[in-house]
Design an enzyme around this catalytic site. Structure first.
Site, PDB file in Angstrom:
ATOM      1  N   ASP A 115       1.514   4.200  13.087  1.00 42.36           N
ATOM      2  CA  ASP A 115       1.122   5.607  13.017  1.00 42.36           C
ATOM      3  C   ASP A 115       1.802   6.309  11.843  1.00 42.36           C
ATOM      4  O   ASP A 115       2.706   5.769  11.200  1.00 42.36           O
ATOM      5  CB  ASP A 115       1.408   6.324  14.354  1.00 42.36           C
ATOM      6  CG  ASP A 115       2.863   6.208  14.765  1.00 42.36           C
ATOM      7  OD1 ASP A 115       3.732   6.179  13.861  1.00 42.36           O
ATOM      8  OD2 ASP A 115       3.142   6.153  15.971  1.00 42.36           O
TER       9      ASP A 115
ATOM     10  N   ILE B 239       8.752   6.111 -13.702  1.00 44.67           N
ATOM     11  CA  ILE B 239       9.797   7.142 -13.667  1.00 44.67           C
ATOM     12  C   ILE B 239       9.589   8.044 -14.879  1.00 44.67           C
ATOM     13  O   ILE B 239       9.490   7.565 -16.013  1.00 44.67           O
ATOM     14  CB  ILE B 239      11.203   6.503 -13.724  1.00 44.67           C
ATOM     15  CG1 ILE B 239      11.426   5.619 -12.496  1.00 44.67           C
ATOM     16  CG2 ILE B 239      12.274   7.585 -13.835  1.00 44.67           C
ATOM     17  CD1 ILE B 239      12.675   4.759 -12.568  1.00 44.67           C
TER      18      ILE B 239
ATOM     19  N   HIS C 194      -3.386   1.266   9.900  1.00 45.09           N
ATOM     20  CA  HIS C 194      -3.370   2.386  10.857  1.00 45.09           C
ATOM     21  C   HIS C 194      -3.776   1.955  12.270  1.00 45.09           C
ATOM     22  O   HIS C 194      -3.639   2.714  13.217  1.00 45.09           O
ATOM     23  CB  HIS C 194      -4.304   3.502  10.354  1.00 45.09           C
ATOM     24  CG  HIS C 194      -3.895   4.869  10.800  1.00 45.09           C
ATOM     25  ND1 HIS C 194      -2.946   5.085  11.780  1.00 45.09           N
ATOM     26  CD2 HIS C 194      -4.291   6.100  10.397  1.00 45.09           C
ATOM     27  CE1 HIS C 194      -2.784   6.378  11.961  1.00 45.09           C
ATOM     28  NE2 HIS C 194      -3.584   7.030  11.140  1.00 45.09           N
TER      29      HIS C 194
ATOM     30  N   ASP D 180       1.600  -8.744 -12.987  1.00 43.52           N
ATOM     31  CA  ASP D 180       0.500  -8.728 -13.950  1.00 43.52           C
ATOM     32  C   ASP D 180       0.754  -9.848 -14.953  1.00 43.52           C
ATOM     33  O   ASP D 180       1.785  -9.830 -15.636  1.00 43.52           O
ATOM     34  CB  ASP D 180       0.489  -7.359 -14.636  1.00 43.52           C
ATOM     35  CG  ASP D 180      -0.612  -7.249 -15.652  1.00 43.52           C
ATOM     36  OD1 ASP D 180      -1.723  -7.711 -15.353  1.00 43.52           O
ATOM     37  OD2 ASP D 180      -0.353  -6.714 -16.748  1.00 43.52           O
TER      38      ASP D 180
ATOM     39  N   SER E 100       4.381  -3.117  -5.189  1.00 45.21           N
ATOM     40  CA  SER E 100       3.684  -3.185  -6.466  1.00 45.21           C
ATOM     41  C   SER E 100       4.285  -2.130  -7.386  1.00 45.21           C
ATOM     42  O   SER E 100       4.191  -0.940  -7.106  1.00 45.21           O
ATOM     43  CB  SER E 100       2.191  -2.911  -6.226  1.00 45.21           C
ATOM     44  OG  SER E 100       1.528  -2.746  -7.451  1.00 45.21           O
TER      45      SER E 100
ATOM     46  N   SER F   4       5.934  -0.191 -14.445  1.00 45.59           N
ATOM     47  CA  SER F   4       6.354  -0.945 -15.631  1.00 45.59           C
ATOM     48  C   SER F   4       5.222  -0.989 -16.657  1.00 45.59           C
ATOM     49  O   SER F   4       5.464  -1.231 -17.838  1.00 45.59           O
ATOM     50  CB  SER F   4       6.793  -2.358 -15.241  1.00 45.59           C
ATOM     51  OG  SER F   4       5.770  -2.986 -14.520  1.00 45.59           O
TER      52      SER F   4
HETATM   53  N1  CAO Z   1       9.406   3.390 -14.232  1.00 47.69           N
HETATM   54  C1  CAO Z   1       9.894   3.335 -15.477  1.00 47.69           C
HETATM   55  N2  CAO Z   1      10.223   2.191 -16.096  1.00 47.69           N
HETATM   56  C2  CAO Z   1      10.048   1.038 -15.411  1.00 47.69           C
HETATM   57  C3  CAO Z   1       9.537   1.020 -14.113  1.00 47.69           C
HETATM   58  C4  CAO Z   1       9.214   2.261 -13.519  1.00 47.69           C
HETATM   59  N3  CAO Z   1       8.720   2.320 -12.293  1.00 47.69           N
HETATM   60  N4  CAO Z   1       9.472  -0.259 -13.709  1.00 47.69           N
HETATM   61  C5  CAO Z   1       9.924  -1.008 -14.710  1.00 47.69           C
HETATM   62  N5  CAO Z   1      10.271  -0.231 -15.736  1.00 47.69           N
HETATM   63  C6  CAO Z   1      10.811  -0.680 -17.023  1.00 47.69           C
HETATM   64  C7  CAO Z   1      11.869  -1.722 -16.842  1.00 47.69           C
HETATM   65  O1  CAO Z   1      13.101  -1.146 -16.508  1.00 47.69           O
HETATM   66  C8  CAO Z   1      11.841  -2.367 -18.206  1.00 47.69           C
HETATM   67  O2  CAO Z   1      12.439  -1.474 -19.135  1.00 47.69           O
HETATM   68  P1  CAO Z   1      13.470  -1.952 -20.268  1.00 47.69           P
HETATM   69  O3  CAO Z   1      12.764  -3.019 -21.017  1.00 47.69           O
HETATM   70  O4  CAO Z   1      13.742  -0.717 -21.036  1.00 47.69           O
HETATM   71  O5  CAO Z   1      14.669  -2.460 -19.562  1.00 47.69           O
HETATM   72  C9  CAO Z   1      10.358  -2.398 -18.514  1.00 47.69           C
HETATM   73  O6  CAO Z   1       9.779  -1.362 -17.720  1.00 47.69           O
HETATM   74  C10 CAO Z   1       9.664  -3.696 -18.216  1.00 47.69           C
HETATM   75  O7  CAO Z   1      10.016  -4.151 -16.943  1.00 47.69           O
HETATM   76  P2  CAO Z   1       9.499  -5.585 -16.431  1.00 47.69           P
HETATM   77  O8  CAO Z   1       8.047  -5.545 -16.207  1.00 47.69           O
HETATM   78  O9  CAO Z   1       9.977  -6.616 -17.399  1.00 47.69           O
HETATM   79  O10 CAO Z   1      10.318  -5.866 -15.105  1.00 47.69           O
HETATM   80  P3  CAO Z   1      10.294  -5.182 -13.669  1.00 47.69           P
HETATM   81  O11 CAO Z   1      11.298  -5.951 -12.893  1.00 47.69           O
HETATM   82  O12 CAO Z   1      10.496  -3.729 -13.734  1.00 47.69           O
HETATM   83  O13 CAO Z   1       8.838  -5.463 -13.092  1.00 47.69           O
HETATM   84  C11 CAO Z   1       6.950  -6.749 -12.405  1.00 47.69           C
HETATM   85  C12 CAO Z   1       8.442  -6.746 -12.793  1.00 47.69           C
HETATM   86  C13 CAO Z   1       6.552  -8.171 -12.139  1.00 47.69           C
HETATM   87  C14 CAO Z   1       6.760  -5.914 -11.150  1.00 47.69           C
HETATM   88  C15 CAO Z   1       6.114  -6.146 -13.561  1.00 47.69           C
HETATM   89  O14 CAO Z   1       6.344  -6.870 -14.738  1.00 47.69           O
HETATM   90  C16 CAO Z   1       4.630  -6.126 -13.291  1.00 47.69           C
HETATM   91  O15 CAO Z   1       3.930  -7.121 -13.459  1.00 47.69           O
HETATM   92  N6  CAO Z   1       4.095  -4.960 -12.869  1.00 47.69           N
HETATM   93  C17 CAO Z   1       2.672  -4.769 -12.632  1.00 47.69           C
HETATM   94  C18 CAO Z   1       2.339  -4.922 -11.170  1.00 47.69           C
HETATM   95  C19 CAO Z   1       0.864  -4.713 -10.932  1.00 47.69           C
HETATM   96  O16 CAO Z   1       0.022  -5.197 -11.672  1.00 47.69           O
HETATM   97  N7  CAO Z   1       0.536  -3.974  -9.866  1.00 47.69           N
HETATM   98  C20 CAO Z   1      -0.811  -3.696  -9.512  1.00 47.69           C
HETATM   99  C21 CAO Z   1      -1.187  -4.571  -8.362  1.00 47.69           C
HETATM  100  S1  CAO Z   1      -2.711  -4.151  -7.654  1.00 47.69           S
HETATM  101  O17 CAO Z   1      -3.780  -4.676  -8.722  1.00 47.69           O
END
Ligand code: CAO
Length: 278
Positions: free
Chosen positions: A252, A210, A248, A133, A183, A187
């Site tokens: 499967d 989490i 799918h 994001d 994905s 976070s």
């Molecule tokens: N549960 C709880 N906390 C989480 C978490 C989860 N699943 N995933 C990440 N966190 C925490 C991290 O540990 C970090 O915590 P601290 O600052 O306390 O250490 C904080 O959230 C921020 O993490 P981050 O975003 O800087 O880094 P990341 O490696 O966990 O994630 C990324 C990287 C690129 C996946 C993320 O920034 C992102 O952009 N996510 C959104 C993806 C998205 O848009 N998906 C939808 C796609 S379909 O439209």
């Protein structure tokens, strides 16, 4: 051309006429602003339209991640001091995904045609696309050869990709060649999402936030320290929801279920990963 019979109400006729190029949908209400679909959004229109042709099989699971949370806490000071890197959960999710892909190569594959595939291409490298994001919108670079990288190397590569993504400077090499996608919506927030496959890939995983929730201690089976507590007692656990989607037409339900069970084993007990690492 407009949908036959789709005439705007008289009060909207001005807005209707202001549209420079007539499209297939009627105008719903007065338009205050309009903009062309460009850049990342245009790419999203293309990729999601292609994905809509794929019959998605969804499969979700709850994962108890107390051990992973503790491991990350334990390793964070060391990784920060020695490598000046932030250790998030993502490198562990990537490693678990790669190890599970080794056991189910059909999920690290792609198809030769969007609507009439005749051949499945199995890929050697686990190039895992990571949805990011950014201020510019959704962008999905991939971490190359995850199977060959350590957790620290994965953290470094994620940091590099994230910083390029934020600056809008990702190149073709980082954006092309992904063979599976993850994905991590957790976070941002949210506990569950139904992910959409990045065609021509054939599967994708989505990770929720989490949360600390009450769970019965015997849920995980024997062998856990918590199991020594009376079985009827509820205890707080770190709970993660993961959802996988697969094409799918060629995958499967049993395959995605077995893959997910293995992924869960690695994420729930990270020590298990040591047994498989090369
Ligand atoms: N549960 C709880 N906390 C989480 C978490 C989860 N699943 N995933 C990440 N966190 C925490 C991290 O540990 C970090 O915590 P601290 O600052 O306390 O250490 C904080 O959230 C921020 O993490 P981050 O975003 O800087 O880094 P990341 O490696 O966990 O994630 C990324 C990287 C690129 C996946 C993320 O920034 C992102 O952009 N996510 C959104 C993806 C998205 O848009 N998906 C939808 C796609 S379909 O439209």
């Amino acid at each position: 051309s407009p949908i036959p019979g789709a005439t705007p109400p008289a009060s909207l006729s001005g807005a209707w006429l202001r549209i420079p190029q007539q499209r297939d949908f009627p105008v719903l209400s007065e338009i205050v602003h309009q903009e062309p679909i460009r850049g990342l959004r245009r790419a999203m229109v293309k990729s999601m339209t292609a994905a809509a042709a794929v019959p998605h099989l969804g499969y979700g699971e709850e994962v108890l991640v107390d051990k992973l949370v503790a491991l990350r806490e334990q390793l964070t000071p060391q990784v920060t001091a020695a490598y000046q890197l932030k250790l998030t959960f993502m490198p562990f999710f990537l490693k678990a995904t790669s190890l599970a892909l080794s056991a189910f190569p059909i999920l690290n594959a792609s198809l030769d045609h969007p609507t009439e595939p005749t051949t499945i291409h199995y890929h050697k490298d686990h190039n895992i696309s990571v949805a990011m994001d950014t201020p510019h919108g959704l962008i999905v670079p991939n971490v190359k050869s995850v199977q060959e990288r350590t957790v620290v190397e994965l953290a470094a590569e994620l940091a590099r990709l994230q910083s390029l993504a934020r600056a809008g400077k990702l190149g073709e090499n980082d954006l092309g060649g992904g063979t599976f996608a993850l994905s991590n919506i957790g976070s941002i927030g949210g506990i569950y999402t139904a992910p959409v496959i990045m065609v021509p890939q054939v599967a994708i995983g989505a990770i929720g936030r989490i949360r600390r929730l009450p769970r019965y201690v015997d849920e995980e089976g024997g062998g856990d320290a918590a199991a020594e507590v009376r079985p009827e007692r509820l205890v707080p656990r770190h709970v993660l929801t993961v959802t996988f989607a697969a094409d799918h037409r060629i995958i499967d339900g049993a395959t995605i279920a077995n893959f997910c069970t293995l992924w869960k084993r690695f994420v729930q007990s990270p020590a298990q990963m040591l047994l498989e690492l090369k």
